[in-house]
Design a protein around this motif. Structure first.
Motif, mmCIF file in Angstrom:
data_model
loop_
_atom_site.group_PDB
_atom_site.id
_atom_site.type_symbol
_atom_site.label_atom_id
_atom_site.label_comp_id
_atom_site.label_asym_id
_atom_site.label_seq_id
_atom_site.Cartn_x
_atom_site.Cartn_y
_atom_site.Cartn_z
ATOM 1 N N THR A 75 -12.344 2.272 8.495
ATOM 2 C CA THR A 75 -13.036 3.545 8.267
ATOM 3 C C THR A 75 -12.079 4.570 7.664
ATOM 4 N N VAL A 76 -10.881 4.670 8.237
ATOM 5 C CA VAL A 76 -9.884 5.627 7.737
ATOM 6 C C VAL A 76 -9.478 5.265 6.307
ATOM 7 N N ALA A 77 -9.233 3.976 6.035
ATOM 8 C CA ALA A 77 -8.848 3.546 4.689
ATOM 9 C C ALA A 77 -9.946 3.892 3.680
ATOM 10 N N ASP A 78 -11.193 3.639 4.048
ATOM 11 C CA ASP A 78 -12.316 3.955 3.154
ATOM 12 C C ASP A 78 -12.407 5.453 2.888
ATOM 13 N N MET A 79 -12.224 6.258 3.929
ATOM 14 C CA MET A 79 -12.316 7.711 3.760
ATOM 15 C C MET A 79 -11.182 8.257 2.881
ATOM 16 N N ILE A 80 -9.988 7.668 3.019
ATOM 17 C CA ILE A 80 -8.859 8.100 2.183
ATOM 18 C C ILE A 80 -9.162 7.807 0.717
ATOM 19 N N ILE A 81 -9.650 6.606 0.428
ATOM 20 C CA ILE A 81 -9.950 6.217 -0.955
ATOM 21 C C ILE A 81 -11.132 7.018 -1.512
ATOM 22 N N ASN A 82 -12.139 7.274 -0.683
ATOM 23 C CA ASN A 82 -13.312 8.025 -1.150
ATOM 24 C C ASN A 82 -12.999 9.474 -1.503
ATOM 25 N N ARG A 83 -11.843 9.981 -1.096
ATOM 26 C CA ARG A 83 -11.446 11.349 -1.440
ATOM 27 C C ARG A 83 -11.103 11.471 -2.922
ATOM 28 N N GLU A 84 -10.803 10.337 -3.562
ATOM 29 C CA GLU A 84 -10.495 10.282 -5.003
ATOM 30 C C GLU A 84 -9.402 11.263 -5.409
ATOM 31 N N GLU A 85 -8.314 11.264 -4.652
ATOM 32 C CA GLU A 85 -7.139 12.071 -4.996
ATOM 33 C C GLU A 85 -6.344 11.309 -6.058
ATOM 34 N N ALA A 86 -5.924 11.990 -7.104
ATOM 35 C CA ALA A 86 -5.165 11.346 -8.182
ATOM 36 C C ALA A 86 -3.817 10.811 -7.695
ATOM 37 N N GLU A 87 -3.240 11.467 -6.685
ATOM 38 C CA GLU A 87 -1.915 11.063 -6.207
ATOM 39 C C GLU A 87 -1.947 9.958 -5.155
ATOM 40 N N ILE A 88 -3.151 9.560 -4.729
ATOM 41 C CA ILE A 88 -3.280 8.447 -3.790
ATOM 42 C C ILE A 88 -3.834 7.257 -4.571
ATOM 43 N N HIS A 89 -3.076 6.161 -4.556
ATOM 44 C CA HIS A 89 -3.409 5.015 -5.402
ATOM 45 C C HIS A 89 -4.146 3.896 -4.671
ATOM 46 N N ALA A 90 -3.820 3.685 -3.387
ATOM 47 C CA ALA A 90 -4.441 2.570 -2.672
ATOM 48 C C ALA A 90 -4.327 2.799 -1.167
ATOM 49 N N ALA A 91 -5.269 2.200 -0.435
ATOM 50 C CA ALA A 91 -5.218 2.198 1.025
ATOM 51 C C ALA A 91 -5.586 0.798 1.494
ATOM 52 N N LEU A 92 -4.832 0.290 2.454
ATOM 53 C CA LEU A 92 -5.003 -1.079 2.924
ATOM 54 C C LEU A 92 -5.074 -1.080 4.442
ATOM 55 N N ALA A 93 -6.093 -1.734 4.987
ATOM 56 C CA ALA A 93 -6.241 -1.868 6.445
ATOM 57 C C ALA A 93 -6.262 -3.353 6.796
ATOM 58 N N PRO A 94 -5.091 -3.987 6.885
ATOM 59 C CA PRO A 94 -5.054 -5.422 7.193
ATOM 60 C C PRO A 94 -5.554 -5.708 8.614
ATOM 61 N N ASP A 95 -6.283 -6.824 8.772
ATOM 62 C CA ASP A 95 -6.800 -7.206 10.091
ATOM 63 C C ASP A 95 -5.678 -7.424 11.100
ATOM 64 N N SER A 96 -4.539 -7.918 10.629
ATOM 65 C CA SER A 96 -3.443 -8.244 11.539
ATOM 66 C C SER A 96 -2.619 -7.024 11.952
ATOM 67 N N LEU A 97 -2.928 -5.860 11.435
ATOM 68 C CA LEU A 97 -2.165 -4.645 11.733
ATOM 69 C C LEU A 97 -3.083 -3.663 12.459
ATOM 70 N N THR A 98 -3.004 -3.629 13.780
ATOM 71 C CA THR A 98 -3.891 -2.799 14.588
ATOM 72 C C THR A 98 -3.402 -1.356 14.623
ATOM 73 N N SER A 99 -4.313 -0.423 14.443
ATOM 74 C CA SER A 99 -4.074 1.023 14.542
ATOM 75 C C SER A 99 -3.219 1.605 13.416
ATOM 76 N N TYR A 100 -3.089 0.895 12.307
ATOM 77 C CA TYR A 100 -2.329 1.416 11.170
ATOM 78 C C TYR A 100 -3.047 1.112 9.859
ATOM 79 N N VAL A 101 -2.893 2.019 8.908
ATOM 80 C CA VAL A 101 -3.378 1.833 7.548
ATOM 81 C C VAL A 101 -2.185 2.073 6.635
ATOM 82 N N MET A 102 -2.029 1.218 5.634
ATOM 83 C CA MET A 102 -0.957 1.396 4.657
ATOM 84 C C MET A 102 -1.543 2.116 3.442
#
Length: 145
Positions: free
Chosen positions: A15-42
């Motif tokens: 949810t957090v990764a999707d919301m970050i990407i949906n903001r469409e900020e030019a300076e944010i290039h990608a957001a990744l929420a791997p299943d194996s990484l609990t409570s963190y988004v890269m």
């Protein structure tokens, strides 16, 4: 430009990764929420200042972990692992999809290239080899454990 780890509420990573990407900020290039990484988004961004600004409006985003990550630290999250990984010949499995759903079987052969497993059903009166996709079985008992 760097990769930043964002601490999130448990089970809200996607949810957090999707919301970050949906903001469409030019300076944010990608957001990744791997299943194996609990409570963190890269998040790949130009700097953590833009990220801090964006996270103020995103529920479940807690904080940015101090420091940047290198691509070498996150690239193992970028390639999918095969469904047959962790399955060995001789393992006892349960079929969780397909016409034999719920049946128990023993793994006879693994084809990593095709991501398929050939199993032999336990309850069959005549041993019949059945080939299924790796995501259609669940390991119950392994010789290696």
């Amino acid at each position: 430009m760097g990769i930043f780890a964002v601490k999130t509420t448990a089970s809200q990573e996607q949810t957090v990764a999707d919301m970050i990407i949906n903001r469409e900020e030019a300076e944010i290039h990608a957001a990744l929420a791997p299943d194996s990484l609990t409570s963190y988004v890269m998040v790949e961004a130009e700097g953590n200042a833009v990220l801090e600004r964006v996270l103020e409006d995103i529920p479940h985003a807690r904080s940015i972990v101090p420091g940047e990550s290198d691509i070498s630290e996150v690239e193992h999250f970028l390639s999918p692992k095969p469904d047959v990984e962790g399955i060995a010949e001789g393992d006892i499995v349960e079929l969780i999809a397909g016409p034999f759903k719920g049946e128990k079987a023993q793994v006879q052969r693994i084809d990593e290239g095709k991501d398929q497993v050939t199993v032999e059903l336990y309850e069959a009166t005549v041993p019949i080899p059945v080939t299924v996709r790796g995501d259609q079985i669940r390991v119950l008992d392994s010789d290696e454990r």
